[in-house]
Design an enzyme around this catalytic site. Structure first.
Site, PDB file in Angstrom:
ATOM      1  N   GLY A  68     -24.924  12.949 -10.631  1.00 39.18           N
ATOM      2  CA  GLY A  68     -24.112  14.155 -10.563  1.00 39.18           C
ATOM      3  C   GLY A  68     -24.724  15.295 -11.369  1.00 39.18           C
ATOM      4  CG  ASP A  69     -26.111  17.463 -14.887  1.00 46.50           C
ATOM      5  OD1 ASP A  69     -27.125  18.149 -14.684  1.00 46.50           O
ATOM      6  OD2 ASP A  69     -25.170  17.852 -15.582  1.00 46.50           O
TER       7      ASP A  69
END
Ligand SMILES: *[C@@H]1O[C@H](CO)[C@@H](O)[C@H](O)[C@H]1NC(C)=O
Ligand SMILES: *[C@@H]1O[C@H](CO)[C@@H](O)[C@H](O)[C@H]1NC(C)=O
Ligand SMILES: *[C@@H]1O[C@H](CO)[C@@H](O)[C@H](O)[C@H]1NC(C)=O
Ligand SMILES: *[C@@H]1O[C@H](CO)[C@@H](O)[C@H](O)[C@H]1NC(C)=O
Ligand SMILES: *[C@@H]1O[C@H](CO)[C@@H](O)[C@H](O)[C@H]1NC(C)=O
Length: 472
Positions: free
Chosen positions: A249-250
């Site tokens: 997610g990052d």
């Protein structure tokens, strides 16, 4: 004679089945690769560990490390986490030590905040990253160690991060979240052959370390949860990351070295970082981010054999006024990308400060950034490069780069890819370009050139792992 032969054959059959039955009921000798093999071996169950997914193993891990650190100077020890589900809170590793997680073992991170003792923030991050004051200890911690290995037969460490992500989004956390593995001030570190998943925040955070080997990791986090970076080398010297795969997610890898005035004061760069054969899926972030916290400097990063799918950007630079420090001598080659928002993205206006006390005159130096031998398809924006007014990013080089436009439904006509119509957008950057399609922005002057990639090999890339064996 015939009878005797039958007798012997029957005997052989019996002997071999008995042997194989015995072998299966016993432990199996399994090879693994490590910087050092160990003389002593123990099992988490020796220290009262229970792999039922319910009982807490924090005390068992602590007892094991206490016991096994006694043999550190006598050939070191290896602790096996056997098949099962082992719930635990934060625990500390030891020197001359290997934590071996069996292929069928899962370490489950406790979801109770009390299982993560509060510790001081890291000095180069000022009063803290996500909240001022103390931060939660990481699940697996190593501090001031030498010769420490976390490995396995692709066993799993599951951060069970859902509860942390929810609390973080709801602003219900009073302290910075735990990382999954954090190794501080250590040398000769290996983290390999594991599946890491669902960390509360970053997955692997080697900080102020030297000689770090990170290999064959599979890191999996939902693509819509906050700050689940894959691997974040922070103020480390001599690190290699190889053969790893991250969905996150990052950023898949985020290279860091401290934040604004605190990072400038601490002054510890990340340098001599080698990344090879790395695959990333990061729809909201970068394959490799340099920064944004780079105030101690980032230099001599070599990345090659990079594959990206469905990611927001490639090797991205993030910085801003107040950061100081530098990002220089960056070399990237052999990159293949499919479905990207940006291929090249640099931001000199990243913002995000620890507090208003940053020095507006502390300008970062961004120079000697080299990209070559890249192909990308299904791309929205080829290059958005914005330096800082009065502090241009210099010596940017791009050569042999082919980018194809975003595919409309049904793909490109007749298999022939149309040129992208989306422009480059460059401000306050200078450099050269060669054989870049579509043609780079005029700030990157066209010139017959092959961008640099060092021809020497870093010492950390020459380290050969030993083949060791473990009875599991
Ligand atoms: C801990 O170490 C000692 C040797 O120092 C050993 O005799 C003992 O059996 C160990 N305890 C466990 C539970 O393995
Ligand atoms: C680890 O080493 C650092 C730097 O030498 C030192 O500041 C710190 O107090 C040490 N921490 C522990 C827990 O020993
Ligand atoms: C390790 O396990 C993960 C998750 O099951 C899997 O995707 C990956 O391919 C495995 N890696 C190796 C080297 O076996
Ligand atoms: C250009 O890059 C591609 C990979 O993207 C590579 O296969 C090819 O060999 C490179 N060409 C030259 C002349 O280096
Ligand atoms: C180009 O970049 C500059 C500086 O980041 C920005 O202000 C501008 O809006 C961009 N232009 C386009 C068309 O995206």
């Amino acid at each position: 004679m015939g009878k005797l032969l039958t007798f012997i054959l029957l005997g052989l059959v019996f002997a071999s089945t008995a042997e194989s039955r015995d072998y299966k009921s016993c432990k199996q000798k399994i090879p693994y690769s490590a910087i050092n093999c160990r003389k002593h071996i123990a099992y988490l169950t020796d220290f009262g560990g229970k792999g039922d997914g319910i009982a807490s193993n924090t005390a068992a891990f602590k007892a094991a490390f206490h016991n096994l650190s006694k043999v550190a100077s006598d050939g070191g020890a290896l602790l096996v986490v056997p098949p099962g589900k082992w719930l635990t809170g934060s625990f500390n590793l030891a020197s001359h030590f290997t934590l071996y997680i069996h292929q069928k073992a899962v370490i489950l991170a406790s979801q109770d905040e009390l299982d993560y003792p509060l510790i001081d923030p890291l000095p180069p991050y000022g009063s803290g990253r996500e909240a001022p004051g103390k931060r939660f200890s990481s699940l697996i911690v190593g501090t001031n160690l030498t010769d420490v290995v976390v490995t396995g037969g692709n066993g799993t460490i599951d951060g069970q991060g859902e509860i942390w992500w929810k609390k973080f989004k709801a602003k219900k956390l009073k302290h910075t979240r735990p990382y999954l593995i954090e190794i501080l001030h250590s040398t000769h570190v290996q983290i390999s052959d594991l599946t890491l998943t669902n960390s509360p925040s970053w997955h692997v955070h080697p900080t102020y370390c030297t000689n770090v080997i990170i290999e064959r990791l599979t890191i999996l986090a939902p693509i819509d949860v906050p700050n689940t970076d894959g691997i974040n080398p922070d103020s480390c010297t001599d690190t290699r990351i190889r053969d790893s795969y991250v969905i996150s997610g990052d950023d898949c890898i985020a290279v860091k070295s401290g934040w604004d005035q605190y990072g400038i004061k601490y002054g510890k760069p990340t340098q001599r970082l080698s990344i090879r054969d790395f695959t990333c899926i990061s729809p909201d972030s970068a394959v490799i981010a340099l920064g944004s916290e780079m105030s101690g400097g980032i230099r001599d990063v070599r990345a090659e054999g990079i594959r990206a799918l469905n990611s927001q950007s490639g090797v991205r630079i993030k910085t801003g006024v107040g950061r100081g420090g530098y990002v220089k001598d960056i070399y990237v080659r052999d990159v293949e990308m499919d479905t990207m928002k940006y291929v090249f993205w640099m931001n000199g206006d990243y913002g995000s400060h620890p507090d208003p006390g940053f020095d507006p005159k502390a300008l970062p130096e961004i120079t000697n950034i080299n990209y070559r031998d890249m192909v990308a398809k299904n791309v929205k924006i080829v290059g958005a490069l914005s330096g800082i007014k009065g502090d241009a990013f210099t010596n940017i080089c791009m050569s042999n780069v082919t980018v194809a436009e975003e595919e409309k439904d049904g793909g490109s006509l007749f298999g022939k890819e149309k040129e992208t119509k989306l422009p480059w957008n460059c401000t306050d950057v200078r450099g050269v370009s060669s054989k870049v399609t579509p043609k780079a922005c005029p700030e990157l002057v066209e010139k017959e050139v092959d961008c640099a990639f060092p021809t020497d090999t870093l010492a950390i890339d020459k380290v050969k792992l030993n083949q060791c064996f473990v009875n599991v």
